[in-house]
Write an enzyme that holds these catalytic residues in place. Structure first.
Site, PDB file in Angstrom:
ATOM      1  CE  LYS B  69      -4.045   1.920   2.424  1.00 45.23           C
ATOM      2  NZ  LYS B  69      -4.940   1.783   3.585  1.00 45.23           N
ATOM      3  CB  SER B 146      -8.245   3.326   2.465  1.00 46.06           C
ATOM      4  OG  SER B 146      -7.384   2.789   3.462  1.00 46.06           O
ATOM      5  CB  SER B 171      -8.278   0.411   5.260  1.00 46.85           C
ATOM      6  OG  SER B 171      -9.034   1.587   5.337  1.00 46.85           O
TER       7      SER B 171
END
Lengths: 469, 474
Positions: B69, B146, B171
């Site tokens: 990420k 996310s 997330s």
């Protein structure tokens, strides 16, 4: 205002003292050493994204010592908060500080005058970076930031508004510095101590003005004296505000008018875990705590029977006090006090040296003072030896033996030197007889010179008087 | 192919790690053109690492492609948390998880797309100039968020691969659910956050996402454990998670969270979860219903108060002074900071900064920030009580199937935040939780979409998650 003030002047201090740890509060960078800008930095003290703080345990230990020395109530947990505000010296635009629960509260410091000053709180925080204005505060077109200082550990000490004069504020600062020194948590040569002062006077109905950025105890008195005068002269226009002390010019300048309290949006710093302050930790530190100056003063008066003034001067400097205690065990404490307080301090000042610069072993001081005590050498000779002793250590007894500097107390011998002096200075003798009493001292001086200071001044005095009267 | 088998083939030379890595990069580039899963593909660094692994393939993850990420720092590679304000920021250090992955021979292939600073549940709140990742099953739909890019790429590729996601309020499991993969969000403090661009420091956790549960377990073993550089990281021994896969689950006590099936939860999802639960019962698990009212009723406001309060302080440092996006120097420092932040932070970021700043202001912090902290304690207590009785709690990961972008646009801010309703609880309590893809259901439009079940375990009991997860996937 919570307190009802009655005194002419009301002063409260917020003092920031840098703690003398080797490394910074939340990272492993050195707090001293290379002074090239931004040489002692890492991701943490630069506030780089992703970096995380790790607490320096030594700094906690130091701050706890201070809390104990000031008799504070100590929080059972150490919790850090984020104090948020935007400013270019802030690596993260928040400062890791303490808010709700400071490390210590409700302490006190007793001044020499007998007055007790309340300590509201003692807490820990990190120092911001230094802003450098290349051509001065007002003229520089740009500002440089040096992060070497960013993250240095600070103790903030907040007093109650108990101080009543600039002189008292100075005394407080001075005594606080003595305590910090004694605790071994502050290094006068590299650590900075700064104060912000709240000051108000009766004439303005105690309208509070904050003075920022005063460095050192002499400056505190200067800044506050200036501010008291200013407020007295401008009684009608004094408003609640923050002012900055400009020590170069010697005035305070308005920084911002403060209608409301500043907004810092404190939250607990979630990157740091709560550290328990256990009874065991406190006991450990207590065991390790040195006797403080005020305790020493009491002890010296009681045990050594020396004057309070001597006791205070000696106790104010930790190394001097340590030496005194050893010397007073061996020679008359009053003699020791006199010689250390007056002569040693004088010689040090003259040579621009400090106690910590001395490689002096107290055994030589003891040797020297023993000879003084036993009337083996004169004060004059002892002073000269002391001057040499601070250059490099040697045995005063061996020295006296080698150069033959023993005190001359033999009356016959001294009488001969006196007669010589009278013969060589007939004018002085005439003057003395004509009532010029100073001339006697001149003649005695001549004898001392001839004997390289070794003659016993009392004997010389007696014989000289006999001869010329 | 499972990561373990792949790694064995790397070690014994059956697969050439450099050639394989090159192919992986090409594949990623191709996918990315269509789906926007990467903010950066770090080809050069990946091939360099592959060459090192070729020389010494002894690491536990030798040759395994790992995507990360964007909010996790990779030395020398743009790490922007999907925000223009950090454009061009190349960290000078690796996050601890990256350091550990690299040390074991894992190959970092790129930084995955996300909601800017993690602020979203659909990965549609990407930063200015960034692209929204598209759902691998239907490009008109969201990946979840996310960690949307991580979820999408994990589903889309056929080569062995693990992604490192990050969760603050859900997330990891949310995009895992929308993309039909496994996502494990560990106990708070189990995996070091050092090198993570913070959202809410008391909530943030890094965890693996993968297609095989064994791969999740393997990577967990590498990234978990004490870190001197991070104070909240736990000094607890790391379990052999891999050994938990394929263990019998009979006797396991499972609590179904009643509030997970309220109005607002899709019927298809409820049906699928209930079906799967029956299978677990058949396999010998004891299943029972439990109510977690505090967590579900107060979780969302509590999470948004704490998360935004912390975030608003974390994001204060982005002001264009030393890294990231700069603007022309003019006016006072305040004017400059304002300009940099106004121009380069996205709308949702600004909303959350304002929310968080408000919640911690003098006069409001008692009513919002401090109160939220108190409720958080209550929520933790509620879970702790539940774990006296149960080994695992289950519910849907998200109450809806992956929505299409047009529908998301119609949502109000609060409706948008509602997507986290089931996931914020374990995140607030710091409990390990995992999304397990349990099959597909057709939505109203007749599109087959993945359904995810969320498993929640007690603190540091990642073992139970792996164990039950592997039973569900059989």
């Amino acid at each position: 205002m919570t307190k009802k003030f009655t005194t002419d002047i009301v002063i409260g201090l917020e003092i920031h003292a840098e703690l003398a740890t080797d490394t910074k509060l939340f990272c492993g960078c050195k707090t001293y050493g290379d002074d090239n800008p931004n040489s002692r930095t890492c991701e943490v003290c630069l506030g780089m994204p992703g970096s995380k703080p790790v607490l320096n345990k030594k700094a906690v230990d130091y701050a706890l010592r201070l809390c104990l020395a000031l008799g504070c109530k100590i929080s059972p947990e150490l919790i850090f908060s984020r104090k948020s505000y935007f400013y270019p010296d802030m690596a993260k635009n928040y400062q890791i500080s303490q808010y709700e629960i400071p490390l210590g509260i409700k302490g006190k410091l007793k001044l020499h005058t007998g007055k007790t000053v309340g300590i509201t709180r003692v807490h820990m925080e990190e120092d911001p970076a230094a802003l450098i204005h290349p051509s001065g505060m007002t003229k520089s077109k740009y500002v440089l930031v040096d992060y070497n200082r960013s993250g240095d550990p600070l103790a903030e000490i907040v007093t109650e508004p108990d101080l009543e004069s600039p002189e008292e504020a100075r005394l407080f600062m001075k005594q606080l510095i003595t305590i910090l020194n004694y605790l071994g948590i502050f290094d006068v040569n590299r650590c900075i101590i700064k104060a912000d002062a709240n000051i108000s006077i009766k004439e303005t109905n105690y309208t509070r003005v904050e003075i920022k950025n005063i460095t050192g105890f002499k400056e505190i008195e200067r800044a506050l004296k200036y501010e008291v005068e200013r407020q007295k002269q401008e009684v009608k226009s004094v408003v609640q505000e923050t002012r900055a002390w400009d020590s170069d010019v010697g005035i305070t300048r308005s920084m911002r008018k403060k209608e409301v309290e500043e907004e810092y949006g404190y939250i607990i710093d979630p990157d740091l875990v709560k550290t328990e302050v256990t009874k065991g930790m406190i006991e450990e530190i207590k065991k390790d705590m040195p006797e403080l100056a005020q305790q020493k003063v009491k002890k010296y008066i009681k045990e050594f029977n020396i004057s309070e003034e001597d006791a205070r001067v000696i106790a104010a400097e930790r190394l001097l006090a340590e030496m005194f205690e050893k010397v007073a065990e061996e020679v008359d404490p009053n003699l020791a006090a006199k010689w250390l307080r007056r002569e040693l301090v004088r010689v040090l000042n003259y040579n621009k040296k400090e106690m910590k610069d001395l490689a002096l072993d107290e055994k030589y001081i003891i040797e020297l003072l023993k000879m003084v005590e036993d009337n083996e050498i004169t004060d004059n000779v002892a002073q000269k030896i002391l001057e040499k002793l601070i250059e490099k250590p040697f045995s005063p007894r061996d020295y006296v033996r080698k150069i033959g500097a023993k005190k001359i107390a033999d009356e016959k011998q001294i009488r001969r030197f006196c007669e010589e002096a009278i013969k060589e200075n007939p004018q002085a003798v005439e003057d003395y007889k004509a009532g010029e009493k100073k001339s006697l001292q001149f003649l005695i001086g001549q004898v001392m010179r001839k004997t390289k200071g070794q003659a016993d001044p009392a004997v010389v005095n007696k014989i000289m008087k006999e001869l010329i009267e | 192919m499972k990561a373990e088998d792949f790694i064995t083939q790397i070690k014994n030379g059956k697969i050439d790690v450099v050639e394989h890595t090159k192919k992986v990069i090409e594949e990623c580039k191709k996918i990315n053109k269509e789906y926007n899963y990467f903010n950066v593909i770090c080809e050069k660094e990946a091939i360099e690492q592959a060459k090192k692994v070729k020389k010494d393939p002894s690491g536990k993850l030798a040759g395994l492609p790992v995507s990360v990420k964007d909010c996790i720092c990779v030395k020398g590679v743009d790490s922007t948390a999907g925000s223009r304000i950090l454009k061009g920021y190349k960290p000078t250090f690796d996050a601890t998880v990256i350091e550990r992955v690299k040390k074991e021979g894992g190959i970092i292939i790129g930084k995955t797309s996300q909601d800017e600073f993690g602020f979203g549940g659909f990965s549609v709140n990407v930063g200015i100039d960034y692209k929204i990742p598209l759902n691998p099953f239907d490009k008109k739909r969201a990946c979840g968020g996310s960690s949307g890019g991580s979820g999408g790429i994990t589903q889309k590729v056929d080569f062995p691969h693990v992604s490192l996601g990050e969760s603050t309020g859900g997330s990891i499991v949310n995009p895992a659910s929308f993309c039909g993969v496994i996502g494990l969000c560990p106990t708070y403090g189990r995996v070091s956050r050092h090198g993570l661009l913070d959202y809410g420091n008391s909530l943030d956790k890094i965890g693996p996402m993968a297609k095989n549960i064994e791969d999740v377990a393997l990577v967990m073993e590498v990234i978990a454990g004490k870190d001197e550089n991070e104070s909240t990281c736990l000094d607890e021994p790391v379990d052999d998670y891999s050994k938990q896969a394929n263990i019998d689950i009979s006797g396991m006590k499972i609590g179904i969270i009643k509030e997970g099936f309220r109005k607002g939860t899709d019927k298809e999802i409820e049906k699928k979860i209930k079906e799967k639960t029956k299978e677990l019962e058949k396999a010998g698990a004891e299943v029972d219903e439990i109510s977690l009212k505090t967590s579900i009723d107060y979780g969302l406001p509590t999470y948004y108060m704490i998360g935004t309060s912390e975030a608003s302080t974390n994001l204060a440092r982005y002001c264009g002074m030393r890294y990231g996006k700069h603007e022309k120097l003019e006016g006072s420092f305040n004017d400059y900071f304002k300009k940099v932040r106004s121009r380069n932070l996205g709308k949702e970021v600004k909303r959350r900064i304002m929310l968080g700043t408000f919640a911690r202001m003098a006069g409001y912090r008692d009513a919002y920030y401090l109160k939220a902290a108190k409720i958080r304690t209550k929520i933790i207590e509620e879970y702790k009580k539940a774990f006296k009785k149960y080994d695992i709690l289950i519910c849907p990961t998200v109450p809806i199937l992956p929505p299409n972008f047009d529908d998301i646009k119609k949502l109000s801010v609060v409706q948008n935040y509602m997507i986290d309703v089931l996931t914020v609880g374990p995140n607030l309590a710091g409990l390990p939780h995992m999304n397990v893809p349990i099959g597909f259901e057709k939505d109203g439009a007749g599109v087959e979409l993945p359904v995810g079940m969320m498993l929640i375990a007690d603190h540091l009991d990642e073992n139970s998650l792996i164990r039950l997860g592997s039973a569900l996937l059989k």
